[in-house]
Design a protein around this motif. Structure first.
Motif, PDB file in Angstrom:
ATOM      1  N   GLU A   1     145.269  79.213  63.597  1.00 44.02           N
ATOM      2  CA  GLU A   1     144.083  79.337  62.733  1.00 44.02           C
ATOM      3  C   GLU A   1     143.664  77.973  62.200  1.00 44.02           C
ATOM      4  N   PHE A   2     144.647  77.181  61.769  1.00 40.30           N
ATOM      5  CA  PHE A   2     144.326  75.853  61.241  1.00 40.30           C
ATOM      6  C   PHE A   2     143.899  74.914  62.360  1.00 40.30           C
ATOM      7  N   LYS A   3     144.603  74.963  63.495  1.00 38.83           N
ATOM      8  CA  LYS A   3     144.289  74.063  64.609  1.00 38.83           C
ATOM      9  C   LYS A   3     142.910  74.335  65.195  1.00 38.83           C
ATOM     10  N   ALA A   4     142.412  75.566  65.020  1.00 44.66           N
ATOM     11  CA  ALA A   4     141.104  75.904  65.575  1.00 44.66           C
ATOM     12  C   ALA A   4     139.949  75.284  64.794  1.00 44.66           C
ATOM     13  N   LEU A   5     140.248  74.804  63.601  1.00 47.54           N
ATOM     14  CA  LEU A   5     139.188  74.203  62.785  1.00 47.54           C
ATOM     15  C   LEU A   5     138.843  72.807  63.281  1.00 47.54           C
ATOM     16  N   PRO A   6     137.594  72.379  63.156  1.00 48.68           N
ATOM     17  CA  PRO A   6     137.253  70.984  63.454  1.00 48.68           C
ATOM     18  C   PRO A   6     138.041  70.043  62.551  1.00 48.68           C
ATOM     19  N   ALA A   7     138.202  68.821  62.972  1.00 41.90           N
ATOM     20  CA  ALA A   7     139.026  67.863  62.236  1.00 41.90           C
ATOM     21  C   ALA A   7     138.527  67.653  60.811  1.00 41.90           C
ATOM     22  N   ASP A   8     137.203  67.602  60.613  1.00 42.91           N
ATOM     23  CA  ASP A   8     136.682  67.358  59.265  1.00 42.91           C
ATOM     24  C   ASP A   8     136.959  68.536  58.343  1.00 42.91           C
ATOM     25  N   ARG A   9     136.963  69.773  58.903  1.00 39.25           N
ATOM     26  CA  ARG A   9     137.283  70.945  58.079  1.00 39.25           C
ATOM     27  C   ARG A   9     138.777  71.011  57.791  1.00 39.25           C
ATOM     28  N   GLN A  10     139.595  70.611  58.774  1.00 37.63           N
ATOM     29  CA  GLN A  10     141.035  70.535  58.517  1.00 37.63           C
ATOM     30  C   GLN A  10     141.326  69.593  57.356  1.00 37.63           C
ATOM     31  N   ALA A  11     140.621  68.462  57.339  1.00 36.59           N
ATOM     32  CA  ALA A  11     140.854  67.471  56.279  1.00 36.59           C
ATOM     33  C   ALA A  11     140.566  68.069  54.906  1.00 36.59           C
TER      34      ALA A  11
ATOM     35  N   VAL B   1     140.527  71.360  54.096  1.00 37.28           N
ATOM     36  CA  VAL B   1     141.425  72.474  53.803  1.00 37.28           C
ATOM     37  C   VAL B   1     142.789  71.966  53.365  1.00 37.28           C
ATOM     38  N   GLN B   2     143.359  70.998  54.082  1.00 34.48           N
ATOM     39  CA  GLN B   2     144.692  70.533  53.726  1.00 34.48           C
ATOM     40  C   GLN B   2     144.688  69.752  52.411  1.00 34.48           C
ATOM     41  N   ASP B   3     143.602  69.048  52.129  1.00 31.91           N
ATOM     42  CA  ASP B   3     143.518  68.347  50.845  1.00 31.91           C
ATOM     43  C   ASP B   3     143.398  69.348  49.700  1.00 31.91           C
ATOM     44  N   THR B   4     142.653  70.421  49.911  1.00 29.28           N
ATOM     45  CA  THR B   4     142.549  71.479  48.899  1.00 29.28           C
ATOM     46  C   THR B   4     143.907  72.135  48.663  1.00 29.28           C
ATOM     47  N   ALA B   5     144.633  72.402  49.757  1.00 31.03           N
ATOM     48  CA  ALA B   5     145.956  73.004  49.625  1.00 31.03           C
ATOM     49  C   ALA B   5     146.894  72.099  48.837  1.00 31.03           C
ATOM     50  N   PHE B   6     146.849  70.800  49.125  1.00 30.90           N
ATOM     51  CA  PHE B   6     147.708  69.847  48.413  1.00 30.90           C
ATOM     52  C   PHE B   6     147.368  69.832  46.918  1.00 30.90           C
TER      53      PHE B   6
ATOM     54  N   SER C   1     154.632  69.574  49.504  1.00 31.05           N
ATOM     55  CA  SER C   1     153.712  68.505  49.107  1.00 31.05           C
ATOM     56  C   SER C   1     153.830  67.311  50.044  1.00 31.05           C
ATOM     57  N   TYR C   2     155.057  66.977  50.416  1.00 28.21           N
ATOM     58  CA  TYR C   2     155.273  65.828  51.302  1.00 28.21           C
ATOM     59  C   TYR C   2     154.629  66.069  52.666  1.00 28.21           C
ATOM     60  N   GLN C   3     154.817  67.269  53.220  1.00 29.90           N
ATOM     61  CA  GLN C   3     154.253  67.564  54.536  1.00 29.90           C
ATOM     62  C   GLN C   3     152.718  67.570  54.497  1.00 29.90           C
ATOM     63  N   LEU C   4     152.152  68.123  53.420  1.00 32.95           N
ATOM     64  CA  LEU C   4     150.699  68.124  53.282  1.00 32.95           C
ATOM     65  C   LEU C   4     150.165  66.712  53.097  1.00 32.95           C
ATOM     66  N   LEU C   5     150.906  65.895  52.370  1.00 32.14           N
ATOM     67  CA  LEU C   5     150.467  64.518  52.146  1.00 32.14           C
ATOM     68  C   LEU C   5     150.509  63.720  53.453  1.00 32.14           C
ATOM     69  N   ARG C   6     151.504  63.967  54.270  1.00 29.77           N
ATOM     70  CA  ARG C   6     151.563  63.309  55.585  1.00 29.77           C
ATOM     71  C   ARG C   6     150.361  63.696  56.431  1.00 29.77           C
ATOM     72  N   ALA C   7     150.017  64.984  56.403  1.00 30.88           N
ATOM     73  CA  ALA C   7     148.859  65.436  57.184  1.00 30.88           C
ATOM     74  C   ALA C   7     147.572  64.813  56.659  1.00 30.88           C
ATOM     75  N   ILE C   8     147.476  64.668  55.348  1.00 28.01           N
ATOM     76  CA  ILE C   8     146.284  64.053  54.750  1.00 28.01           C
ATOM     77  C   ILE C   8     146.180  62.590  55.154  1.00 28.01           C
ATOM     78  N   ASN C   9     147.309  61.908  55.214  1.00 27.51           N
ATOM     79  CA  ASN C   9     147.286  60.491  55.614  1.00 27.51           C
ATOM     80  C   ASN C   9     146.841  60.322  57.069  1.00 27.51           C
ATOM     81  N   ARG C  10     147.189  61.302  57.926  1.00 32.73           N
ATOM     82  CA  ARG C  10     146.767  61.234  59.333  1.00 32.73           C
ATOM     83  C   ARG C  10     145.280  61.572  59.491  1.00 32.73           C
ATOM     84  N   ASN C  11     144.799  62.447  58.616  1.00 34.62           N
ATOM     85  CA  ASN C  11     143.408  62.900  58.706  1.00 34.62           C
ATOM     86  C   ASN C  11     142.822  62.947  57.290  1.00 34.62           C
ATOM     87  N   PRO C  12     142.481  61.800  56.734  1.00 35.40           N
ATOM     88  CA  PRO C  12     142.046  61.762  55.333  1.00 35.40           C
ATOM     89  C   PRO C  12     140.687  62.428  55.133  1.00 35.40           C
TER      90      PRO C  12
END
Length: 621
Positions: free
Chosen positions: A338-348, A350-355, A375-386
């Motif tokens: 479900e998350f991977k199906a989102l465009p990269a900008d929407r993933q950014a 969603v994951q920032d909101t979750a964090f 929090s650490y895993q979400l922060l890593r994902a945010i750093n890859r796709n800010p």
């Protein structure tokens, strides 16, 4: 004899190296009546004449009657300044640097002893005062203690802007000192009656910033004052004099905001701020007074953690918000389809909101290892796709809203009987009042009196509200706050003799809890279950309980605010009381409103009654 006098009197008895200058009595009297000396002693005119100091701590005074006698305190201070320098940090010049500075200037004292004030010098150098910021943590709906807001001062060093070092500044705060735990009723009573001592405290600003914007989810407004470095230093010198000195703390007048106005009068001699607040000192009114005095040069806004979370989630649709909430609970969904199906900008987004949601939930709690790992895993994902920069809409400035006291003049008809209404509310906002600077769904009223005059010059007390608080905070996909309300006082209700033009005056205490929902940006719905106890002369029991409901709509429209409300109370003795009301406020100006209201009331004890009224509301301090 005050303890501060003992050390230097003992040494003076042995040897006096410096003689107190001979100054005429008329000159001393003139100095003692100077506004600045009165400000240094926190003196105010006594109710029966003379003077009294707001300071309740005897160690602040050098004269035995210094709390009521500014002249005696001046004489004692002048004498103490000439005590031997060997007293060091206990010498009066070290204990009272602000008094010393002023008396030296006024009397041109050039022969004072030169004590080494090591403690004061170290403290002052650590603070390194250069400029001042008035900080206003705004009201937060779900925190009753914060609904009036609060004020404190931030003391900045010279490089605060160039090096962005505001977090290294100090916060100057005045607050009630509470030992142990008190229940809410005792807390409120003691706060109203001055049962708590009030103390000044200087703490790192980062601690206060965390407390208000993080722990209490309050927006911060920072008003940079145009005080010079010398004026800021003069104020801080006086704060040293107030170290561990106790005042009485009153919630509505001698509170945090009033005490800070006194300090600003020390910083800038001739500024008259406290005289505007003889009865109450509501924080927003005190900020407005500082602004009207021309002391503000810049205003900055810091949104709360909750405001930032909601702003980040604003672009998301419902499905994406629900996904963000689930991500905050399970970071493994980052690898889900479900998350991977989102465009990269929407993933950014969603994951920032979750964090942000995860960090919001952790506020005020002990560290949890599972939350920290997520929090650490979400922060890593945010750093890859800010995500893109976070825009937070700046709300209306609190001091630009309506003033806190309200005068009311109304005319209407109740079941065919014409009447006039005369009202006064001491503080400070209800659901239909002019909205600028206030959140939709917030109500806090204190001390509201309404008198009604019917045809034939028949007068009656229509209502006396002690307190009415409503917090209707909308729920959403990420946050589900509880909406609640509480009120107490006396009001007119339908009774056995209502057909004879005599509604019953009853004492009541009621409250309720439920939910509120945002239908659109300008429309909000709410529904609450309620409970009520009432002392009613029409009932056999002294205290009658009831359960009920309260629901309605709030609509922010082009004319002002509209409310539609339906409520009912079902008493244990069989009495049923229901009410349907409509109110529309027309905002004529910031401090003037015209309100049209219509009510239909029903009771088992009387037939349905209709009432309509047009009311002029003047907000004035």
């Amino acid at each position: 004899m005050p303890q501060r006098l003992l050390p230097w009197l003992a040494l003076c008895a042995c040897a006096s190296l410096h003689a107190t200058p001979q100054i005429t009595e008329s000159r001393l009297q003139a100095l003692a009546s100077q506004p600045y000396w009165l400000a240094l002693g926190h003196y105010t005119p006594g109710k029966l004449g003379g003077w009294r100091s707001y300071v309740d701590d005897p160690k602040f005074f050098l004269a035995a009657d210094g709390g009521e006698n500014p002249e005696a305190e001046l004489k004692a201070t002048l004498k103490a300044l000439y005590a031997p320098a060997s007293l060091g940090d206990k010498q009066a010049q070290c204990v009272f640097p602000a008094r010393t500075r002023w008396l030296k200037q006024q009397l041109r004292l050039s022969d004072l002893p030169q004590p080494q004030c090591k403690e004061f010098a170290t403290w002052y150098t650590d603070i390194n005062p250069h400029s001042t910021v008035l900080v206003f943590p705004a009201a937060y709906l779900n925190s009753p203690s914060s609904m009036f807001g609060h004020t404190l001062l931030r003391i900045d060093q010279a490089d605060v802007d160039s090096n962005n070092t505001a977090l290294l500044s100090y916060a100057l705060n005045f607050g009630a000192y509470i030992e142990g735990m008190n229940n809410s009723i005792l807390y409120a009573w003691k706060g109203l009656m001055g049962g708590y001592p009030g103390l000044f405290a200087l703490v790192p600003y980062r601690e206060k910033l965390s407390e208000y914007s993080r722990l209490e989810n309050r927006d911060l407004w920072e008003y940079r004052l145009n005080l010079t470095a010398e004026e800021t230093g003069r104020m801080i010198e006086h704060v040293w004099e107030l170290k561990q000195v106790r005042f009485k703390y009153y919630f509505f007048d001698e509170n945090c905001s009033f005490r800070l106005l006194e300090l600003l009068e020390i910083a800038r001699p001739g500024t008259r701020l406290t005289e505007h607040f003889p009865l109450t000192a509501i924080p927003t009114d005190t900020v407005r007074a500082v602004k009207n005095a021309g002391m503000i040069e810049r205003i900055d806004y810091r949104p709360s953690r909750e405001k930032e979370l909601l702003a980040r989630a604003e672009p998301l649709n419902r499905a994406e918000k629900r996904l963000a909430r689930r991500l905050a609970d399970d970071d493994k969904l980052l690898d889900g389809s479900e998350f991977k199906a989102l465009p990269a900008d929407r993933q950014a987004l969603v994951q920032d909101t979750a964090f942000r949601l995860l960090r919001y939930r952790a506020t005020g709690k002990e560290r949890d290892e599972l939350d920290a790992a997520r929090s650490y895993q979400l922060l890593r994902a945010i750093n890859r796709n800010p995500p893109p920069p976070l825009p937070v809409e700046r709300p209306g400035q609190p001091e630009e809203g309506h003033q806190s006291r309200t005068w009311q003049l109304g005319a209407g008809s109740r079941d065919g009987r014409a009447f006039a209404d005369y009202g006064l509310r001491m503080a400070y906002h209800d659901l239909e009042d002019n909205l600028y600077g206030f959140p939709l769904g917030a109500q806090i009223e204190l001390g509201q009196l309404k008198l009604r005059q019917y045809e034939g010059n028949r007068w009656q007390l229509q209502r006396l509200d002690l307190v009415t608080i409503r917090s209707l905070t909308p729920r959403n996909e990420l946050l589900q706050p509880l909406s609640w309300q509480v009120s107490s006082g006396w009001e007119r209700v339908l009774g056995k003799h209502s057909d004879e033009h005599h509604d019953s005056l009853v004492a009541h205490l009621n409250g309720g809890a439920g939910g509120s929902w945002k239908v659109s940006d300008d429309l909000q719905a709410y529904a609450l279950g309620t409970a009520r106890i009432e002392n009613n002369p029409d009932f056999a029991a002294t205290i009658a309980p009831a359960l009920g409901f309260d629901g309605g709509l709030l609509w922010r429209n082009g004319l002002g605010n509209l409310s539609l409300e339906a409520k009912g109370d079902y008493f244990h003795n069989g009495e049923v009381r229901r009410n349907l009301s409509l109110g529309q406020q027309f905002e004529l100006s910031r401090n003037l409103g015209l309100r049209l209201s219509a009510d239909r009331e029903y009771s088992h004890l009387a037939g349905p009654i209709n009432e309509v009224m047009l009311e002029l509301r003047w907000y004035h301090y």
